[in-house]
Design a protein around this motif. Structure first.
Motif, PDB file in Angstrom:
ATOM      1  N   HIS A   1      -8.823 118.574 112.788  1.00 45.42           N
ATOM      2  CA  HIS A   1     -10.260 118.831 112.622  1.00 45.42           C
ATOM      3  C   HIS A   1     -10.713 119.960 113.532  1.00 45.42           C
ATOM      4  O   HIS A   1     -10.467 119.939 114.734  1.00 45.42           O
ATOM      5  CB  HIS A   1     -11.071 117.567 112.920  1.00 45.42           C
ATOM      6  CG  HIS A   1     -12.530 117.697 112.562  1.00 45.42           C
ATOM      7  ND1 HIS A   1     -12.956 117.908 111.269  1.00 45.42           N
ATOM      8  CD2 HIS A   1     -13.651 117.674 113.317  1.00 45.42           C
ATOM      9  CE1 HIS A   1     -14.285 117.990 111.255  1.00 45.42           C
ATOM     10  NE2 HIS A   1     -14.736 117.854 112.482  1.00 45.42           N
TER      11      HIS A   1
ATOM     12  N   HIS B   1     -13.810 123.538 113.608  1.00 41.57           N
ATOM     13  CA  HIS B   1     -14.708 124.501 112.954  1.00 41.57           C
ATOM     14  C   HIS B   1     -14.516 125.775 113.755  1.00 41.57           C
ATOM     15  O   HIS B   1     -15.184 125.997 114.770  1.00 41.57           O
ATOM     16  CB  HIS B   1     -16.170 124.034 113.008  1.00 41.57           C
ATOM     17  CG  HIS B   1     -16.340 122.606 112.595  1.00 41.57           C
ATOM     18  ND1 HIS B   1     -16.215 122.202 111.287  1.00 41.57           N
ATOM     19  CD2 HIS B   1     -16.585 121.488 113.314  1.00 41.57           C
ATOM     20  CE1 HIS B   1     -16.395 120.884 111.220  1.00 41.57           C
ATOM     21  NE2 HIS B   1     -16.605 120.425 112.433  1.00 41.57           N
TER      22      HIS B   1
ATOM     23  N   HIS C   1     -17.038 114.494 107.663  1.00 39.24           N
ATOM     24  CA  HIS C   1     -17.396 113.797 108.914  1.00 39.24           C
ATOM     25  C   HIS C   1     -17.911 112.413 108.552  1.00 39.24           C
ATOM     26  O   HIS C   1     -18.655 112.263 107.596  1.00 39.24           O
ATOM     27  CB  HIS C   1     -18.534 114.526 109.632  1.00 39.24           C
ATOM     28  CG  HIS C   1     -18.179 115.883 110.140  1.00 39.24           C
ATOM     29  ND1 HIS C   1     -18.349 117.029 109.407  1.00 39.24           N
ATOM     30  CD2 HIS C   1     -17.673 116.278 111.336  1.00 39.24           C
ATOM     31  CE1 HIS C   1     -17.960 118.077 110.133  1.00 39.24           C
ATOM     32  NE2 HIS C   1     -17.550 117.656 111.303  1.00 39.24           N
TER      33      HIS C   1
ATOM     34  N   HIS D   1     -13.909 111.843 113.236  1.00 36.86           N
ATOM     35  CA  HIS D   1     -14.635 111.043 114.235  1.00 36.86           C
ATOM     36  C   HIS D   1     -14.502 109.533 114.045  1.00 36.86           C
ATOM     37  O   HIS D   1     -13.754 108.888 114.753  1.00 36.86           O
ATOM     38  CB  HIS D   1     -16.107 111.459 114.347  1.00 36.86           C
ATOM     39  CG  HIS D   1     -16.275 112.899 114.668  1.00 36.86           C
ATOM     40  ND1 HIS D   1     -15.794 113.440 115.832  1.00 36.86           N
ATOM     41  CD2 HIS D   1     -16.824 113.921 113.978  1.00 36.86           C
ATOM     42  CE1 HIS D   1     -16.040 114.741 115.845  1.00 36.86           C
ATOM     43  NE2 HIS D   1     -16.671 115.056 114.733  1.00 36.86           N
TER      44      HIS D   1
ATOM     45  N   ASP E   1     -11.839 119.488 117.224  1.00 38.76           N
ATOM     46  CA  ASP E   1     -13.197 119.658 116.695  1.00 38.76           C
ATOM     47  C   ASP E   1     -13.694 121.079 116.972  1.00 38.76           C
ATOM     48  O   ASP E   1     -13.034 121.864 117.647  1.00 38.76           O
ATOM     49  CB  ASP E   1     -14.173 118.608 117.248  1.00 38.76           C
ATOM     50  CG  ASP E   1     -15.422 118.473 116.342  1.00 38.76           C
ATOM     51  OD1 ASP E   1     -15.480 119.118 115.282  1.00 38.76           O
ATOM     52  OD2 ASP E   1     -16.337 117.701 116.704  1.00 38.76           O
TER      53      ASP E   1
HETATM   54 ZN   LIG Z   1     -16.623 118.453 113.125  1.00 36.81          ZN
END
Ligand SMILES: [Zn+2]
Length: 452
Positions: free
Chosen positions: A66, A68, A232, A269, A320
């Motif tokens: 995961h 971004h 998510h 998450h 993340d």
């Molecule tokens: Zn995220």
């Protein structure tokens, strides 16, 4: 055919079915495939390239589930330093609305360079904002250049503020256009074969930024093409409250209702996944991307990883996005997973070896792959080596494998991805990292103006 031999490793961590750790170990590779693994004397002795791994621990490349990556442009933005998830997002959305295609490509490479140097060889990235002509292709082309194995997730937001969602209307897209672009990306880039360097993932951003209809259509589209689904879920208490108020269901029940469970689905998450949700995910093989640093940074809570693993939920690690971590250090993330589990449930909650297993095999399972995450014949040649002779590991060589997560996170001396040497003696071979950081900083300064 070209061959590569890494030999005489102080310790070779296989993550194979027996979880063998081999002192004086070697891996022999032909093209992009591992052919032999064992004590140095038991594998072929000759190869086109031979790397002497004395003084090193050799491991399967770590898998990041995961990220971004565009957020590496907005690390440590003052306005978003001390907020919880929803406030943090609201501070950042207007900045992200100014992203350009070059920013996406350069930030992807910055995040990937950082990941690769920290031991990661496969990463997913969840890009869910497409202003100013940005496309997922910009990330994919960046990944090709740097040479990382890549699961590019076509994110999306479609429910803006005026419709009761969280993002401003200016950054949401039309749902038909989202689905059409996702189809285009799969047809252009997705490789379903073993050893694939590039897969596409269908990934609406979150239940609080897309509609029920888009979630359902996305699942149908993904299954039509046989690609994975990602979003998510149950990140914090506000997220759960939104789900109960808006949909009358817990996040896990909502996911199940929309067809978002199964071995081809993973959710980021799941800090607030309830007992019924954990049982459901275990039963259906639905994966979780555990992001301990981000969960601490945003004070979201401690994800129940022990319970998830006991119930058979596939768990991988995610650094993340860099606006909520703000680093892409994969070995560091394994360390944080171990430490955070202990804060929640005591010192036996996660061992150092379990943290490494989650970071390798766990991530592979979450991405629905059986060709990465372990060093064994027939697996893809994704191999990393950490030098054990530096200051950070001094005094810890009673157990060098545990030391990798107990000591301060190191960077790799060597990284081989798909049979190619991508890090040689601590330096990336595919890109000039100094020039990359300079360009990245210029773009970040242009992106974050008044808000800082
Ligand atoms: Zn995220």
């Amino acid at each position: 055919m070209t061959s590569l031999l890494l030999t005489n490793a102080d310790i070779l961590v296989t993550m194979d079915a027996q979880r063998r750790e081999i002192p004086g170990g070697a891996v022999y590779v032909e093209d992009n495939r591992i052919v032999a693994v064992g004590p140095a004397a038991e594998v072929p002795q000759r190869a086109d390239t031979v790397l002497d791994m004395r003084g090193h621990a050799v491991l399967p490349g770590l898998v990041n589930t995961h990220h971004h990556m565009y957020q590496t442009l907005t690390r440590a933005v003052p306005a978003a330093q001390d907020a919880e998830l929803f406030g943090w997002l609201k501070a950042l959305y207007p900045i992200w609305a100014r992203l350009t295609p070059e920013m996406v490509r350069v930030s992807t490479q910055t995040a990937m360079a950082e990941l690769i140097l920290s031991g990661c060889t496969t990463s997913s990235d969840h890009l869910y904002i497409y202003p100013n002509g940005c496309r997922l292709d910009d990330s994919i082309e960046g990944a090709e250049e740097i040479g990382m194995r890549f699961h590019a997730a076509r994110g999306a937001m479609s429910v803006g503020e005026s419709a009761g969602g969280l993002p401003p209307d200016s950054v949401v897209e039309d749902e038909a256009a989202i689905l059409a672009d996702t189809r285009r990306l799969i047809e252009r880039w997705h490789d379903p074969e073993r050893f694939a360097m590039r897969r596409i993932v269908v990934a609406p951003c979150s239940p609080f930024s897309v509609s029920r209809g888009l979630m359902r259509d996305a699942a149908e589209l993904a299954r039509h093409y046989g690609v994975s689904l990602h979003t998510h879920l149950a990140e914090n208490d506000d997220d759960v409250r939104y789900s109960l108020e808006k949909f009358g269901m817990t996040p896990a029940a909502y996911a199940a209702d929309l067809g978002w469970t199964g071995p081809d689905v993973w959710h980021a998450h799941c800090v607030k996944l309830d007992r019924a949700g954990i049982a459901l995910f275990g039963r259906t093989g639905t994966g979780v991307a555990h992001c301990p640093c981000s969960n601490m940074r945003l004070a979201s809570g401690i994800a129940p990883i022990r319970q998830m693993r006991c119930e058979g939920v596939p768990v991988g690690l995610g650094v993340d996005g860099s606006a909520s971590n703000d680093g892409s250090h994969m070995l560091g993330e394994a360390r944080q997973a171990m430490l955070l589990a202990r804060v929640g449930s005591g010192p036996a909650a996660m061992t150092a070896r379990e943290a490494l297993e989650i970071a390798t095999l766990g991530g592979a399972k979450v991405l629905n792959r059986d060709d990465i995450g372990a060093l064994a014949p027939g697996m893809a040649a994704d191999i990393v080596a950490f030098d054990l002779r530096g200051l950070g590991m001094a005094g810890a060589l009673h157990d060098p494998v545990a030391a990798l997560t107990f000591c301060a996170p190191q960077t790799v001396a060597w990284s081989v991805i798909n049979g190619k040497i991508v890090v040689r003696e601590g330096r990336l071979t595919t890109l000039d990292t100094k020039a990359l950081a300079a360009r990245h900083n210029a773009l970040a300064a242009a992106l974050v103006r008044d808000e800082a």
